[in-house]
Design an enzyme around this catalytic site. Structure first.
Site, PDB file in Angstrom:
ATOM      1  N   ASP A  21      -4.309  93.113 -48.914  1.00 24.48           N
ATOM      2  CA  ASP A  21      -5.208  92.137 -48.300  1.00 24.48           C
ATOM      3  C   ASP A  21      -4.574  90.753 -48.466  1.00 24.48           C
ATOM      4  OD1 ASP A  21      -8.124  91.607 -47.219  1.00 24.48           O
ATOM      5  OD2 ASP A  21      -7.917  90.272 -48.923  1.00 24.48           O
ATOM      6  N   HIS A  38      -9.815  99.676 -44.992  1.00 26.77           N
ATOM      7  CA  HIS A  38      -9.093  98.514 -45.496  1.00 26.77           C
ATOM      8  C   HIS A  38      -8.696  98.616 -46.964  1.00 26.77           C
ATOM      9  CE1 HIS A  38      -7.802  94.369 -45.578  1.00 26.77           C
ATOM     10  NE2 HIS A  38      -8.606  94.118 -46.599  1.00 26.77           N
TER      11      HIS A  38
END
Length: 327
Positions: free
Chosen positions: A106, A304
């Site tokens: 991320d 994610h």
């Protein structure tokens, strides 16, 4: 260098330009630095620490400045990428090493990428999880994000004004975290056609589009307690300040506009992750932007939070790559 040991994990506080950086370390061997994203902590690497240590690596997972037990400078502009790269360099030096492999997820991915770009003398290889490498370039980021939502507001634009997202999140940190983790996880994200949680109805809140009622399979109630406890203690502003420096980064990195990362690299993304879809062109550009790319992998049915959703597969890919790097 204060330190405490829990089972095989050693917690340290080391000096850095931020003040101090908290890290969790395990194993001996070549150093691997793990850098988390938003809204996470060193704990996001709990599955990677023992696996990489068992394979013969010294693994250090940091709390990025502003998170957990790391220092949290008060100024918004203290969270620029160049500052975070300097923290990574300080950690390597504080651990008595001259070089390291850096791996980020991320927001940790661009922090890791810029560490390898700006300090290739320290970072000999870079692994990127979920967010592809995209060199500095193009229009000012705030202009791009302001135009992405149309009648709605893109979440990065929503995060820009200090205090605004905090007012949504901080009254119920645990509930908000549970919602965003579920919203971006492969097994709990909204079905196609449902309102996208990356966008906010103008004048409303982000959490209104989060799934409610169940946690993703990778996240236990205890795991959620760990994350929530950290942010309930620190507040959210320091973590959100990373988003508030994207224009400053664009200015700070003008001297490396369009620059490739030449160090050996790896990318792992999730097929269901919006980052993989939105940045598909960046992945296609890897032959020129990551000329040292060793492997690029997209994991099916994965969202994610890739190293937590698919820890065994991610560990295997990381170790295959690490074991093949030049010494």
């Amino acid at each position: 260098m204060p330190q405490t040991t829990t089972t095989d994990l050693t917690h340290r506080l080391v000096a850095s330009p931020a003040g101090r950086i908290h890290l969790v370390e395990q194993g001996t061997g070549p150093l691997v630095l793990l850098v988390h994203g938003f809204p996470e902590s060193w704990y996001s690497w709990r599955h990677q620490l023992p696996a990489l240590a068992a394979a013969g690596y010294r693994v250090a997972a940091i709390d990025v400045r502003g998170y957990g037990r790391s220092s949290a400078p008060g100024a918004v502009d203290a969270y620029r990428l160049r500052e975070l790269v300097a923290d990574n360099v300080a950690v390597v030096e504080a651990l008595g090493e001259e070089s390291a492999v850096v791996i980020g997820h991320d927001w940790g991915s661009p922090i890791a990428a810029n560490s390898a770009l700006l300090r290739p003398d320290v970072f000999r290889a870079v692994g990127l999880l979920s967010v592809p490498y995209s060199p500095r370039g193009g229009p000012r980021p705030s202009e791009v994000f302001a135009g992405m939502g149309g009648e709605e507001e893109f979440y990065v634009a929503y995060f820009q004004e200090p205090g605004r997202a905090e007012a949504e999140i901080e009254p119920d940190v645990r509930g908000w975290l549970a919602g965003i983790y579920a919203a971006l996880s492969g097994d709990t994200m909204p079905e196609p056609g449902k309102p996208d949680p990356h966008f906010i109805t103008r004048g409303r809140t982000m959490r209104e589009r989060f799934p409610a009622g169940r946690l993703p399979a990778w996240l236990s109630e205890r795991d959620l307690d760990v994350y929530a406890g950290e942010f309930e203690r620190t507040g959210m502003s320091a973590a959100l300040n990373r988003y508030r420096n994207m224009d400053r980064d664009w200015e700070d990195l003008a001297d490396v506009d369009g620059a490739p990362i030449t160090r050996p690299s790896l990318f792992i993304g999730g097929a269901l992750d919006a980052s993989t879809a939105w940045m598909g062109d960046a992945i296609k550009a890897y032959p020129s932007t990551l000329p040292g790319l060793v492997g690029s992998h997209i994991l099916e049915d994965t969202g994610h939070w890739i190293q937590q959703e698919r820890p065994e597969e991610v560990n295997r890919l990381l170790l295959d790559w690490l074991n093949g790097l030049p010494g």
